[in-house]
Design an enzyme around this catalytic site. Structure first.
Site, mmCIF file in Angstrom:
data_model
loop_
_atom_site.group_PDB
_atom_site.id
_atom_site.type_symbol
_atom_site.label_atom_id
_atom_site.label_comp_id
_atom_site.label_asym_id
_atom_site.label_seq_id
_atom_site.Cartn_x
_atom_site.Cartn_y
_atom_site.Cartn_z
ATOM 1 N N LEU A 101 0.886 -1.158 0.000
ATOM 2 C CA LEU A 101 0.000 0.000 0.000
ATOM 3 C C LEU A 101 0.926 1.211 0.000
ATOM 4 O O LEU A 101 2.009 1.161 0.597
ATOM 5 C CB LEU A 101 -0.876 0.008 1.260
ATOM 6 C CG LEU A 101 -1.946 -1.087 1.367
ATOM 7 C CD1 LEU A 101 -2.665 -1.002 2.707
ATOM 8 C CD2 LEU A 101 -2.958 -0.987 0.227
ATOM 9 N N ASP A 102 0.508 2.295 -0.652
ATOM 10 C CA ASP A 102 1.341 3.498 -0.680
ATOM 11 C C ASP A 102 1.557 4.012 0.747
ATOM 12 O O ASP A 102 0.765 3.731 1.649
ATOM 13 C CB ASP A 102 0.645 4.608 -1.488
ATOM 14 C CG ASP A 102 0.493 4.245 -2.951
ATOM 15 O OD1 ASP A 102 1.254 3.373 -3.426
ATOM 16 O OD2 ASP A 102 -0.387 4.835 -3.609
ATOM 17 N N LYS A 103 2.585 4.825 0.889
ATOM 18 C CA LYS A 103 2.902 5.368 2.217
ATOM 19 C C LYS A 103 1.707 6.121 2.815
ATOM 20 O O LYS A 103 1.447 6.057 4.010
ATOM 21 C CB LYS A 103 4.120 6.308 2.083
ATOM 22 C CG LYS A 103 4.727 6.710 3.391
ATOM 23 C CD LYS A 103 6.058 7.409 3.153
ATOM 24 C CE LYS A 103 6.631 7.913 4.471
ATOM 25 N NZ LYS A 103 7.844 8.705 4.279
ATOM 26 N N THR A 105 -1.462 5.522 2.146
ATOM 27 C CA THR A 105 -2.693 4.706 2.156
ATOM 28 C C THR A 105 -2.816 3.992 3.500
ATOM 29 O O THR A 105 -1.818 3.563 4.073
ATOM 30 C CB THR A 105 -2.653 3.660 1.021
ATOM 31 O OG1 THR A 105 -2.569 4.338 -0.224
ATOM 32 C CG2 THR A 105 -3.890 2.777 1.016
ATOM 33 N N LYS A 186 -5.216 5.662 -7.543
ATOM 34 C CA LYS A 186 -4.979 7.102 -7.776
ATOM 35 C C LYS A 186 -4.945 7.398 -9.277
ATOM 36 O O LYS A 186 -5.505 8.400 -9.740
ATOM 37 C CB LYS A 186 -3.665 7.527 -7.136
ATOM 38 C CG LYS A 186 -3.723 7.484 -5.608
ATOM 39 C CD LYS A 186 -2.358 7.719 -5.013
ATOM 40 C CE LYS A 186 -2.399 7.537 -3.501
ATOM 41 N NZ LYS A 186 -1.070 7.331 -2.937
#
Ligand code: URA
Length: 232
Positions: A101-103, A105, A186
């Site tokens: 997961l993105d930082k 998220t 995104k």
């Protein structure tokens, strides 16, 4: 441990599949064919074979983390805190997050030492659904929601696969996708002229985020949840 549970934990199939394998005589315990799935075995010392292949017991562990914003989905990082650092230190050895997961998220991240299961859950061919709660900058038009459902151009070779889009509130969407391209959610919203402001994963395959976990908290999966993952 029951023989069928042992085979499940060794990734030989779902509980019902391994029961069939056992009944068909594919499994031996200390040299004898055993056809009863409920047979108890000593997983540390009994010699179990499946289709002639000896199985060595490795204890797999599975954690559900409610990932907070600001930590990276990696086992090591030179600057930022990692998701592994959120687990008790004595439990971290050999573990890794299943996917990223993105930082910025939040939400459901599975952490395990079960490489085979991780590989299956992440394989594009398996079409494992992920559900995200997406906070967006401006309301979606009906046409934009339909484009997201049908597939949009995010700069890859193909359009994104069909997605499920539920408008929960004007600026709050539940998006279900089974692909996992870098920054996919995104980029999907960007493709329809919008912007993701907040992102939280609430489901991975058949595993649901336990809403009792606040961001940063984790817990081991229950046996039922581990089975759900194997069936995802
Ligand atoms: N899609 C994104 O854009 N970010 C994530 O962290 C997960 C899916």
């Amino acid at each position: 441990m029951r023989l069928d549970k042992f085979l499940c934990e060794m990734n030989k199939g779902s509980r019902s599949q391994v029961k069939d394998h056992i009944r068909q005589g594919f499994v031996t315990v200390n040299g004898a064919v055993i056809k009863t799935p409920e047979q108890k075995i000593k997983e540390d010392s009994d010699l179990v074979t499946f289709r002639g292949e000896p199985l060595t017991f490795q204890k797999f562990v599975y954690y559900m983390l409610n990932k907070p914003q600001g930590v990276v989905s990696a086992t090591k990082d030179n600057t930022a805190r990692t998701v592994l650092e959120l687990l008790p230190e004595e439990k971290r050895t050999g573990l890794f997050p299943v996917g990223r997961l993105d930082k910025d998220t939040e939400g459901l991240l599975l952490i395990t030492n079960d490489g085979q299961l991780a590989h299956r859950l992440l394989s594009p061919k398996k079409h494992v659904d992920k559900v995200y709660l997406v906070g967006i900058k401006k309301a979606l038009t009906v046409e934009e929601a339909d484009r997201l459902r049908q597939g949009v151009d995010i700069g890859e070779k193909k359009l994104t696969a069909p997605a499920k889009v539920e408008i929960l509130e004007e600026l709050q969407i539940a998006l279900t996708i089974h692909e996992g391209q870098f920054h996919q959610v995104k980029r999907m919203f960007k493709a329809v002229g919008n912007e993701v402001l907040t992102l939280k994963r609430i489901r991975f395959g058949r595993l649901q985020l336990d809403e009792k976990l606040s961001p940063g908290q984790s817990r081991e999966l229950t046996e039922e949840e581990v089975e759900l993952l194997h069936e995802s």
